[in-house]
Design an enzyme around this catalytic site. Sequence first.
Site, short mmCIF file in Angstrom:
data_model
loop_
_atom_site.label_atom_id
_atom_site.label_comp_id
_atom_site.label_asym_id
_atom_site.label_seq_id
_atom_site.Cartn_x
_atom_site.Cartn_y
_atom_site.Cartn_z
N HIS A 121 -11.32 -5.68 8.65
CA HIS A 121 -12.02 -5.50 7.38
C HIS A 121 -13.30 -4.70 7.53
O HIS A 121 -14.09 -4.62 6.59
CB HIS A 121 -12.35 -6.85 6.74
CG HIS A 121 -11.16 -7.67 6.37
ND1 HIS A 121 -10.44 -8.39 7.29
CD2 HIS A 121 -10.56 -7.89 5.17
CE1 HIS A 121 -9.44 -9.02 6.68
NE2 HIS A 121 -9.50 -8.73 5.39
N GLU A 144 0.81 -1.22 0.00
CA GLU A 144 0.00 0.00 0.00
C GLU A 144 0.84 1.27 0.00
O GLU A 144 0.52 2.25 -0.67
CB GLU A 144 -0.94 0.00 1.21
CG GLU A 144 -2.11 -0.97 1.12
CD GLU A 144 -1.75 -2.41 1.43
OE1 GLU A 144 -2.62 -3.28 1.26
OE2 GLU A 144 -0.60 -2.66 1.87
#
Length: 639
Positions: free
Chosen positions: A445, A378
């Site tokens: 998540h 990322e």
Amino acid sequence: MLKPRMIEEKMLVLLRQGKISKWFSGIGQEAISVGVTMAVRREEYILPMHRNLGVFTSRNIPLHRLFAQWQGKASGFTKGRDRSFHFGSQDYKIVGMISHLGPQLGVADGIALASKLKKKPCVTVVFTGEGGTSEGDFHEALNVASVWKLPVIFCVENNGYGLSTPTNEQYNCKDIADKAIGYGMESHIIDGNNIIEVFTKVNTIANSMRNNPRPFLLELKTFRMRGHEEASGTKYVPQDLLNTWEKKDPLINFQNFLIDEGILTDSLVESIKIDFSREINKHLDIAYAEEAIVPNETNELNDVFKPFEYKEVTENSEVKNIRFIDAVSEGLKQSMECHEDLVIMGQDIAEYGGVFKITEGFVEQFGKERVRNTPICESAIIETAMGLSIAGIKSVVEMQFADFISSGFNPVVNYLAKSYYRWGQQADVVIRMPCGGGVAAGPFHSQTNEAWFTKTPGLKVVYPAFPYDAKGLLATAINDPNPVLFFEHKGLYRTISQEVPTGYYTLPFGKAALLREGLDITIICYGAAVHWALKTLDDNKDIQADVIDLRTLQPLDTETIFASVKKTNRAFILHEDSLFGGIASDISALIMENCFQYLDAPVKRVASMDTPIPFVSQLEEQYLPKNRFEAELKSLLKY
């Protein structure tokens, strides 16, 4: 090499006199900066570090601007907002570093990727130190460059110490160049104190890379003769080591070589020194004569974001009932058609179509150059997006889940957010953030972490609740040259449908939607909380409320909030994020500061519990505020 050496010697005098604030000395390392810069073309970007003054002088930046930068004057490159070499300049194709060191490596990837996409035979050069190779950004940037065959020259100045930590405590391989093996790239070890070797090898490598794009890792062996910065000193360095490297001074040895070859004479050297001394003093006088910066609050606030003139594109009359997820996909696809060089990047977004299938079919329409699968990195991908922006290309980065942004947090809040304020370079990047609970996905998540970014000046934060808004706001986010965090609630992807125009259209930032009107109370919400509020009102027809869907959190539509609260005299803020430190706290404070005399009751906040979000459904239901909202609403109405 002589010019940056003489400038440094002058700066060390000024530092002792208190006329500059800090100095990172590159004395003894000039051959690297000068040799590398002269070996590449002026239109090719260089990303230097603290000890690379020779990069700036070799690109012929006017000295008075450098001196003004170091003195915090307005004619420097950061208007007094950042110091030393923390700046860039598009005019000179230089992109300065930030103190976190690592992010510039990934930014170089982005600039090099832009060269490939534009089919320009250019290399990008980026510097780091041996200490910087311990950062995760180093690994990620080299891996991306290798996988994508990007023409980046990674120059590691191995000068013996990371501040006071010697190399044997920094890494355990014999040479940093050995690390290239693991990335499948070529590497070379270069004598960083030999200007001829630096220039000739880098020149050869750069020419090869222009014909056959690929990355190189160069380890340039040198030594830092002074402290990390002047206050640090060199007491931790053995004197015999300093003596050894002093004999390898690149300036003195090259000067002696040129005299031996009959190219220079002692008198010519003295003449050159006199000319440089005059130039340095002349430009110092220009910088000294400039008035000190006078603080101007308006200027400071206006320079946080690059000005963006919103252009309304009205929707067509044809509409189609689509889901939230379809609206995001359609908006993204139409923006790809509108901006022919727009690049989207993310894990599994190409042939697989992303974990939510938002980009399914995009590769067939736009090709793999513009729809790019990324490694799991990322940080480097966000940095690559920044590099694309520097090179004039827009990009959209998909976080597979908003939770994973934490692995790329540093470049978002320290690079993207601050670049325009610091040196006028916009970060034309949209980061898509699938977020939120209600799907039993657990702590990694299911977060809705918008408050991490609403706190950071320089970032825009968008959080739609309906398909129509999602499509129009995404188009605007991509048009906007500033960094945008675009939150998409996963729980809404396939549960909320709406009539949405089939064509391309835009919606403005900073304009909330007044979904319902009433005199009893103002309910302020966004994302999934909007639907919780509407359902509660549907179940309680006797409650007549203004329901404000914020849509964007930065910029925030305070005008609509204040007007409604002044009308209803009560304010209720509902959001999914945990309570403490969430944006509801700031909205509450704003209402108290601006509407206090209109309130008939305290401002009420209801949000998720101050715990991580749990996995099992019954715990998640308890965590989320939707089941507590109704009782709290009725309680506030009775106050």
